[in-house]
Design an enzyme around this catalytic site. Structure first.
Site, short mmCIF file in Angstrom:
data_model
loop_
_atom_site.label_atom_id
_atom_site.label_comp_id
_atom_site.label_asym_id
_atom_site.label_seq_id
_atom_site.Cartn_x
_atom_site.Cartn_y
_atom_site.Cartn_z
N HIS A 1 19.66 56.31 -28.20
CA HIS A 1 19.44 54.85 -28.19
C HIS A 1 18.07 54.48 -27.64
O HIS A 1 17.67 53.30 -27.71
CB HIS A 1 20.53 54.15 -27.37
CG HIS A 1 21.11 52.96 -28.05
ND1 HIS A 1 20.33 51.98 -28.61
CD2 HIS A 1 22.38 52.58 -28.27
CE1 HIS A 1 21.10 51.04 -29.13
NE2 HIS A 1 22.35 51.39 -28.95
N ARG A 2 17.34 55.42 -27.09
CA ARG A 2 16.00 55.11 -26.60
C ARG A 2 14.99 55.00 -27.73
O ARG A 2 13.95 54.32 -27.58
CB ARG A 2 15.53 56.18 -25.60
CG ARG A 2 16.36 56.27 -24.34
CD ARG A 2 15.93 57.47 -23.50
NE ARG A 2 16.15 58.73 -24.20
CZ ARG A 2 15.84 59.92 -23.68
NH1 ARG A 2 15.30 60.00 -22.48
NH2 ARG A 2 16.07 61.03 -24.37
#
Length: 517
Positions: free
Chosen positions: A488-489
């Protein structure tokens, strides 16, 4: 004479250690009021207007717009009218050492008592609002503490009336000192620290701060909460035992009296032998399994992963694969069309490389040392292979430049090398994206662990006949479940969902790939 006070970036909560200056709301030389927002900052959570607790003229600003400022670093300096005491407060707010009142006299006390209460500044800092403007209070120094009542009783005197009068004066003095301790200002700047203490029932007046000049920090409140929780657990521990023990001094005296009654039973009682509990088997983590254990543990620790999935009708993809197989079987001598049978994994790889060209965020990795997302220009695709020695992930170099036949041949070569244990380190490292075909194990879905340091992994379940609505009618179709686990980064859910939807569309209609081939 004006006193210059320094306002530092306060603790913004949520474990944040700093913020980025987005926009200054005041200029040097501008007059600001108490609790007036002076700068707009952006944290990892939200945009925040930071109010200044001082009123006066701005003399300096620290940091340009876009600069990172750590918690506790100076933001601005404000020139406050009037001399200041040692604590940086105007002298008009200095308390008298005799009675705890302000030094401006009883007339000012009366005027403040008759002044109407304010309705509050209304400023909000990270969700914390002030209901009313608090009085300006002096900060407690590290060495100061609230006066405590004397513990020694009053000595008796010959004159009882005098003793009573002295006791009354002592009680009155004690009440006055206690009231002064209650009204003593609490050395807290951050409203989040006050809210955290209030929500957990902590009295900040009883705490000693570890910050500058005794300032109570968020770490002090959290330490007090942990200490209170430990003490609560000790208080709940029972202090009595089911059977009271005999003190050592009494044991020799009571032993002879109990020996005759216990001797017969002990003589005839058989010795009870407890069965030995089976010992656990310990298997050392070494070799391939040890390397994978370290890599998967690091992935689960460092990567904030998320998973999305979708069912797709793979009937047309399977028909395309069968057509390629029949075409190759009918022309075995043709050097152009003849060759190995095309595998489903090779077709899925061509779909993945086309999807990664559209969504390059997922063909990347995260460099936390430099705090950068690294997008890779080439697709080095890894695929999970289960062997007798454990799980390995061979890597197909430059998968985006290979056709289906080349991919099929490379998959076959690497799979055989994995089974025989002849894979080289270069063939097991350097992957940028992984394709996991766990459908060979007869399962439909999974949430796999990302192969660190990659940013995504596509999982493919088994392809089985299922009821499916096709062209408005219920039919039996070849259905597969696709799942995408991503870091998700590197991207948000919209990018991940777009990638997975494009893959599903190509599985359902392989002719879509002809637009980009």
């Amino acid at each position: 004479m004006a006193q210059v006070l320094e306002f530092k970036l306060p603790d913004l909560g949520e474990g944040l250690t700093g913020a980025e200056i987005v926009r200054w709301l005041v200029e040097v030389g501008e007059v600001v009021a108490v609790d007036q927002p002076v700068v707009e900052v952006e944290t990892a959570k939200a945009m925040v207007d930071v109010p200044c607790p001082y009123g006066g003229v701005v003399t300096a600003r620290f940091g340009e717009e876009g600069a990172e400022v750590p918690v506790g670093a100076p933001l601005i300096t404000v020139a406050v009218d009037g001399p200041a005491d040692d604590d940086g407060r105007p002298a008009g707010e200095q308390r008298s050492a005799a009675d705890g009142s302000r030094a401006d006299g009883p007339r000012a006390e009366d005027s403040r008592a008759q002044a109407p209460r304010s309705e509050g500044s209304g400023n909000v800092l990270v969700g914390y609002g002030t209901s009313e403007a608090p009085a300006r209070r002096r900060r407690v120094r590290p060495g100061q503490s609230a006066p405590s009542a004397p513990a020694t009783p009053a000595a008796p005197t010959a004159n009882g009336r005098a003793a009573t009068a002295a006791g009354g004066r002592a009680s009155a003095s004690l009440r006055a000192r206690t009231a002064g301790a209650v009204d003593e200002p609490v050395p807290v700047i951050s409203p989040l620290v006050r809210r955290l203490a209030r929500q957990n029932g902590l009295d900040l007046r009883e705490m000693a701060g570890s910050g500058p000049e005794g300032l109570i920090l968020r770490a002090d409140v959290e330490y007090a909460l942990r200490a209170a929780g430990t003490q609560t657990g000790r208080d709940r521990t029972p202090t009595t035992e089911p059977h009271p023990r005999v003190p050592p001094a009494q044991a020799p005296a009571q032993a002879p009296a109990q020996a005759p009654s216990q001797a017969p039973s002990q003589a005839h009682a058989p010795a009870a032998v407890a069965p030995a509990a089976p010992e656990a088997t310990r298997i050392p983590l070494k070799g391939i399994r040890g390397v994978m254990a370290d890599k998967l543990s690091r992935s689960r620790t460092e990567i904030p992963d998320a998973t999305c999935w979708v069912d797709a009708d793979a009937t047309e993809l399977m028909r395309a694969r069968d057509a390629m197989r029949r075409f190759a079987e009918e022309r075995p001598q043709n050097p152009v069309t003849g060759g190995p049978k095309i595998s489903v994994l090779a077709l899925l790889t061509r779909i993945c490389t086309a999807a990664l060209a559209r969504f390059p965020e997922l063909n990347s990795s995260v460099d936390m040392a430099a705090r950068e997302v690294v997008r890779h220009p080439a697709v080095h695709l890894g695929f999970a292979a289960q062997t007798e020695r454990g799980l390995v992930v061979p890597v197909v170099r430059d998968a985006h430049t290979r056709n289906a036949e080349s991919l099929t041949a490379e998959f076959a070569r690497l799979t055989e090398a994995a089974r025989t244990g002849t894979l080289t380190p270069a063939e097991l490292t350097g992957g940028t994206f992984t394709l996991n075909n766990y459908g060979v194990f007869g399962v439909d879905g999974s949430t796999p662990i990302i192969n660190h340091p990659e940013a995504a992994m596509l999982g493919v379940g088994r392809i089985v006949p299922k009821p499916w609505v096709h062209e408005g009618e219920l039919a039996v179709r070849q259905v597969v479940q696709l799942s995408l686990t991503f870091d998700h980064r590197v991207c948000d859910g919209g990018t991940a969902g777009g990638f997975l939807r494009y893959v599903a569309d190509c599985v359902e209609q392989p002719a879509v790939l002809l637009r980009t081939l």
